[in-house]
Design a protein around this motif. Structure first.
Motif, mmCIF file in Angstrom:
data_model
loop_
_atom_site.group_PDB
_atom_site.id
_atom_site.type_symbol
_atom_site.label_atom_id
_atom_site.label_comp_id
_atom_site.label_asym_id
_atom_site.label_seq_id
_atom_site.Cartn_x
_atom_site.Cartn_y
_atom_site.Cartn_z
ATOM 1 N N ALA A 32 0.815 -1.218 0.000
ATOM 2 C CA ALA A 32 0.000 0.000 0.000
ATOM 3 C C ALA A 32 0.848 1.267 0.000
ATOM 4 O O ALA A 32 0.332 2.353 -0.262
ATOM 5 N N LYS A 33 2.136 1.137 0.276
ATOM 6 C CA LYS A 33 3.004 2.307 0.329
ATOM 7 C C LYS A 33 3.103 2.981 -1.045
ATOM 8 O O LYS A 33 3.031 2.331 -2.081
ATOM 9 N N SER A 34 3.269 4.288 -1.011
ATOM 10 C CA SER A 34 3.523 5.106 -2.206
ATOM 11 C C SER A 34 2.359 5.140 -3.187
ATOM 12 O O SER A 34 2.543 5.508 -4.348
ATOM 13 N N ARG A 35 1.167 4.767 -2.752
ATOM 14 C CA ARG A 35 -0.012 4.833 -3.624
ATOM 15 C C ARG A 35 -0.886 6.041 -3.298
ATOM 16 O O ARG A 35 -1.975 6.182 -3.845
ATOM 17 N N GLY A 36 -0.406 6.906 -2.419
ATOM 18 C CA GLY A 36 -1.213 8.027 -2.003
ATOM 19 C C GLY A 36 -2.249 7.617 -0.986
ATOM 20 O O GLY A 36 -2.266 6.479 -0.494
ATOM 21 N N VAL A 37 -3.145 8.539 -0.659
ATOM 22 C CA VAL A 37 -4.199 8.255 0.308
ATOM 23 C C VAL A 37 -5.223 7.315 -0.318
ATOM 24 O O VAL A 37 -5.649 7.501 -1.459
ATOM 25 N N LEU A 38 -5.615 6.300 0.462
ATOM 26 C CA LEU A 38 -6.549 5.292 -0.014
ATOM 27 C C LEU A 38 -7.824 5.317 0.824
ATOM 28 O O LEU A 38 -7.805 5.713 1.988
ATOM 29 N N VAL A 39 -8.916 4.902 0.219
ATOM 30 C CA VAL A 39 -10.183 4.751 0.925
ATOM 31 C C VAL A 39 -10.629 3.302 0.791
ATOM 32 O O VAL A 39 -10.684 2.764 -0.326
ATOM 33 N N VAL A 40 -10.915 2.649 1.919
ATOM 34 C CA VAL A 40 -11.351 1.252 1.919
ATOM 35 C C VAL A 40 -12.799 1.195 2.382
ATOM 36 O O VAL A 40 -13.122 1.578 3.509
ATOM 37 N N MET A 41 -13.659 0.732 1.488
ATOM 38 C CA MET A 41 -15.087 0.591 1.799
ATOM 39 C C MET A 41 -15.644 -0.606 1.040
ATOM 40 O O MET A 41 -15.421 -0.747 -0.163
ATOM 41 N N ASN A 42 -16.373 -1.440 1.757
ATOM 42 C CA ASN A 42 -17.088 -2.553 1.138
ATOM 43 C C ASN A 42 -16.168 -3.424 0.270
ATOM 44 O O ASN A 42 -16.505 -3.767 -0.872
ATOM 45 N N ASP A 43 -15.006 -3.747 0.797
ATOM 46 C CA ASP A 43 -14.018 -4.648 0.179
ATOM 47 C C ASP A 43 -13.226 -4.023 -0.960
ATOM 48 O O ASP A 43 -12.349 -4.681 -1.523
ATOM 49 N N TRP A 44 -13.508 -2.786 -1.309
ATOM 50 C CA TRP A 44 -12.783 -2.147 -2.413
ATOM 51 C C TRP A 44 -11.788 -1.119 -1.892
ATOM 52 O O TRP A 44 -12.053 -0.423 -0.911
ATOM 53 N N ILE A 45 -10.648 -1.022 -2.592
ATOM 54 C CA ILE A 45 -9.609 -0.039 -2.270
ATOM 55 C C ILE A 45 -9.617 1.021 -3.364
ATOM 56 O O ILE A 45 -9.388 0.711 -4.541
ATOM 57 N N HIS A 46 -9.886 2.260 -2.971
ATOM 58 C CA HIS A 46 -9.971 3.362 -3.930
ATOM 59 C C HIS A 46 -8.803 4.324 -3.752
ATOM 60 O O HIS A 46 -8.294 4.512 -2.641
ATOM 61 N N ALA A 47 -8.415 4.977 -4.835
ATOM 62 C CA ALA A 47 -7.452 6.068 -4.766
ATOM 63 C C ALA A 47 -8.194 7.375 -4.506
ATOM 64 O O ALA A 47 -9.310 7.587 -4.997
ATOM 65 N N ALA A 48 -7.586 8.268 -3.750
ATOM 66 C CA ALA A 48 -8.236 9.522 -3.376
ATOM 67 C C ALA A 48 -8.597 10.370 -4.587
ATOM 68 O O ALA A 48 -9.605 11.081 -4.583
ATOM 69 N N HIS A 49 -7.797 10.306 -5.633
ATOM 70 C CA HIS A 49 -8.035 11.140 -6.807
ATOM 71 C C HIS A 49 -9.309 10.750 -7.542
ATOM 72 O O HIS A 49 -9.988 11.608 -8.121
#
Length: 264
Positions: free
Chosen positions: A80-97
């Motif tokens: 997960a490092k160096s991918r920017g801020v992430l959002v985890v909801m309902n089993d999915w990992i999203h990028a902040a952008h």
């Protein structure tokens, strides 16, 4: 104020050797804005993960506990490092952008419709698909160490027969920037175009975004941005455009420089 306080606290803890990552619980209504703000101002490569829930703990099938479990699993994952801020909801990992809230009540409310999700989290085990391409965290030029207040940026929602009054009111009340949630490809009618052009002449930065859920707003498509002095939001929706413009206005920049921030 809360966003600034949170970002500064993360930056304070980022360099500590006993901190491996961050999990931030957050309400879902404005999560995408806080995530995008942190994505631009956090200085470090350790994972920063935001998480929330759509159902309260008293509901049948509450989603909060598993969301939190998965968020911790992402935050401690070296991938997960160096991918920017992430959002985890309902089993999915999203990028902040890319992510945005798409449903008022559904647990699968967050989508990344233009670029897709970053990966999948499953009971603490993660499968990452891609790395966000935009500048973020350590590659971002924004520095908030001495910032206590962000410049005022208003969002004006476009509609059929839109009057110019709201744009004029934003200028009159001290807005340094205006984001127009335009129709279609960031478009406006004649009255609002005239008001927006007048705002630019008074030193207000005007960004054309769109009220449409997906797609990009391109320069000089149906509106002559070069002539009017507007900025095209590219892939950023109105609420994220407001965040970026607020940070861009912390120092003097040319319109070309601000446009480059939106595309990179």
């Amino acid at each position: 104020d809360i966003m600034l306080k949170l970002a500064k606290r993360i930056n304070e803890l980022m360099s500590k050797p006993d901190v491996d990552g961050f999990v931030i619980t957050h309400g879902t209504d404005t999560m995408e804005e806080t995530a995008f703000f942190l994505n631009l101002v956090v200085k470090g490569e350790k994972p920063v993960v935001m998480v929330g829930s759509m159902r309260p703990s008293t509901a049948v099938s509450a989603d909060g506990p598993l969301n939190l479990y998965n968020a911790v699993g992402v935050a401690i994952d070296p991938q997960a490092k160096s991918r920017g801020v992430l959002v985890v909801m309902n089993d999915w990992i999203h990028a902040a952008h890319s992510l945005t809230k798409t449903s008022t009540t559904a647990i699968q409310t967050f989508m990344s419709p233009v670029r897709g999700i970053v990966g999948v989290a499953s009971y603490g085990k993660n499968d990452f698909y891609n790395i966000p391409q935009w500048k973020h965290t350590t590659a971002s030029e924004f520095d908030i160490r001495s910032v206590d207040k962000l410049p005022r940026v208003d969002i004006v929602y476009a509609c059929a027969d839109m009057p110019r009054d709201l744009i004029d009111a934003s200028v009159a009340n001290g807005a340094k920037g205006i984001v127009v949630a335009g129709v279609g490809n960031g478009n406006m009618n004649k009255a609002s175009l005239e008001a927006a052009t007048s705002a630019v002449k008074k030193g207000v930065v005007v960004v054309r975004s769109t009220r449409v859920a997906t797609g990009t707003v391109g320069r000089n498509v149906e509106v002559n941005d070069d002539e009017s002095g507007f900025i095209a939001s590219d892939e950023l929706n109105p609420q994220k455009s407001r965040i970026l413009l607020s940070l861009a206005l912390l120092k003097q920049r040319s319109r070309t420089e601000i446009q480059n921030l939106f595309t990179t």
